[in-house]
Design an enzyme around this catalytic site. Structure first.
Site, PDB file in Angstrom:
ATOM      1  N   GLY A  95       0.858  -1.080   0.016  1.00 43.52           N
ATOM      2  CA  GLY A  95      -0.038   0.083   0.052  1.00 43.52           C
ATOM      3  C   GLY A  95       0.747   1.185   0.016  1.00 43.52           C
ATOM      4  N   GLY A  97       0.763   5.632   1.410  1.00 41.30           N
ATOM      5  CA  GLY A  97       0.293   6.752   2.350  1.00 41.30           C
ATOM      6  C   GLY A  97       0.900   8.001   1.813  1.00 41.30           C
ATOM      7  N   GLY A  98       0.482   8.928   2.649  1.00 44.12           N
ATOM      8  CA  GLY A  98       1.311  10.322   2.420  1.00 44.12           C
ATOM      9  C   GLY A  98       2.772  10.316   2.678  1.00 44.12           C
ATOM     10  N   PHE A  99       3.250   9.457   3.480  1.00 46.46           N
ATOM     11  CA  PHE A  99       4.553   9.406   3.940  1.00 46.46           C
ATOM     12  C   PHE A  99       5.346   8.215   3.015  1.00 46.46           C
ATOM     13  CE2 PHE A  99       3.042  12.232   6.924  1.00 46.46           C
ATOM     14  CZ  PHE A  99       3.988  13.017   7.355  1.00 46.46           C
ATOM     15  N   GLY A 100       4.797   7.509   2.418  1.00 44.28           N
ATOM     16  CA  GLY A 100       5.524   6.655   1.524  1.00 44.28           C
ATOM     17  C   GLY A 100       4.886   5.460   1.286  1.00 44.28           C
ATOM     18  N   VAL A 102       4.562   0.994   1.351  1.00 40.50           N
ATOM     19  CA  VAL A 102       4.917  -0.071   2.074  1.00 40.50           C
ATOM     20  C   VAL A 102       5.181  -1.506   1.266  1.00 40.50           C
ATOM     21  CG1 VAL A 102       4.573  -1.491   4.242  1.00 40.50           C
ATOM     22  CG2 VAL A 102       3.686   0.882   4.108  1.00 40.50           C
ATOM     23  N   LYS A 116       8.764   0.302   5.244  1.00 41.30           N
ATOM     24  CA  LYS A 116       7.989   1.419   4.833  1.00 41.30           C
ATOM     25  C   LYS A 116       9.190   2.412   4.320  1.00 41.30           C
ATOM     26  CE  LYS A 116       4.685   5.087   6.205  1.00 41.30           C
ATOM     27  NZ  LYS A 116       3.885   5.400   7.250  1.00 41.30           N
ATOM     28  N   ASP A 213      -2.809  10.290  14.052  1.00 33.96           N
ATOM     29  CA  ASP A 213      -3.353  10.080  12.791  1.00 33.96           C
ATOM     30  C   ASP A 213      -4.085   8.654  13.075  1.00 33.96           C
ATOM     31  OD1 ASP A 213      -3.725  10.383  10.189  1.00 33.96           O
ATOM     32  OD2 ASP A 213      -1.837   9.422   9.640  1.00 33.96           O
TER      33      ASP A 213
END
Length: 324
Positions: A95, A97-100, A102, A116, A213
């Site tokens: 998957g 997300g906003g920070f990178g 995985v 990650k 978060d």
């Protein structure tokens, strides 16, 4: 006459014995008092205070050295992680997300991991990053995803976690067929596990941690569908004092889960996480998303607004997922 003499002699001996006992007791008490005074003076003397300060400084230095050794033991080699993930191939991607992104991987000892790959836009310094990794690695709870280590090499910044096989809660919750697997017992177990994880972060861990978060995509499920809170990239940690809140000009997180005081004024606290948990609770019970919260693009009510409306109309049970 002899009898009278014996009586007098016995009385004299008793008197002498009593005097001896009194003298001994007095000496013992005096010694104890002197000892206590000397101990008290020892703590008050400048040399004693200085030694105490030196001992505390030595303990702090030892703690820093221990953290450095811990950081070294948590560091992975980039080549090892590239091999484990087949050079971060798309086939291993779990998957993003906003920070990178995985990636799933497997170490040569057979251990499954999740790597990650943080985006290069992070402005965090190397030492600050290492310190945060060491702190997060010390968080140990059955309802938290365990951080195994990190890699800082070249332009890569990588975090290595235990692999949780059943993906995230949103993968099951917002798809009709998969949601059927989540009966009422499963959902209450997931809710309870998330609550225990939050309680540990706020009250029982070595440091007080505010996640900032909490959302369904950051709740991972293991083989037995036990929930594990993940992604501490936005977390804030306070010391062992009574600090429970902070303020920031940089609002990070996910709209729809943010408490109003955080989204609008940058104020965050343990209550911010509890607000997010409330949104999670509504989503788990209803099987519906909360849309965009404070940044709505349509005129329809959010899930929070809809819940409040039904509650005021005493129709709270209508919130329940029809599959239940």
């Amino acid at each position: 006459m002899t009898r009278k003499f014996n009586i007098v002699l016995t009385a004299g001996r008793k008197k002498h014995f009593s005097i001896t006992i009194i003298v001994l007791v007095s000496v013992v008490i005096s010694l104890l008092v002197v000892s206590l005074v000397l101990v008290a003076l020892g703590y008050c003397l400048p040399g004693r205070r200085e030694r105490k300060k030196n001992d505390e400084a030595l303990q702090q230095e030892n703690g820093k050295r221990q953290d450095m050794r811990t950081a070294e033991s948590l560091q992975f080699d980039l080549g090892t992680l590239e091999t484990a993930t087949n050079k971060f191939s798309e086939d291993n991607k779990l998957g993003e997300g906003g920070f990178g992104a995985v990636f799933k991987g497997m170490l040569i000892n057979g251990q499954e991991i999740a790597v990650k790959r943080l985006s290069k836009s992070s402005g965090q310094g190397v030492q600050e990053f290492k310190n945060e990794v060491v702190l997060v690695a010390k968080l140990q709870h059955r309802n938290l995803v365990r951080l195994l280590g990190f890699c800082l090499e070249g332009e890569e910044t990588l975090l290595v976690y235990e692999c949780v096989p059943n993906k995230s809660l949103d993968y099951f919750l917002f798809e009709h067929k998969k949601r059927e697997q989540l009966d009422w017992l499963s959902r209450t177990m997931i809710i309870g596990g998330i609550a225990r994880g939050i309680l540990y972060l706020h009250e029982d861990s070595r440091l007080r941690v505010i996640h900032r978060d909490l959302k369904v995509s950051n709740i991972l499920l293991d083989n037995n569908m036990n929930p594990k809170i993940s992604d501490f990239g936005m977390a804030r940690m306070f010391g062992v004092d009574d600090q429970t809140e902070g303020n920031t000009k940089r609002i990070v997180g996910t709209y729809g889960y943010m408490a109003p005081e955080y989204a609008m004024e940058g104020l965050y606290s343990v209550k911010s996480d509890v607000f997010s948990f409330g949104v999670l609770l509504l989503e788990i019970i209803t099987g519906r998303r909360n849309f965009l919260g404070f940044h709505r693009t349509n005129c329809g009510p959010t899930l929070i607004g809809y819940a409040w409306q039904l509650w005021n109309e005493t129709k709270g049970l209508e919130l329940m997922d029809p599959l239940l």
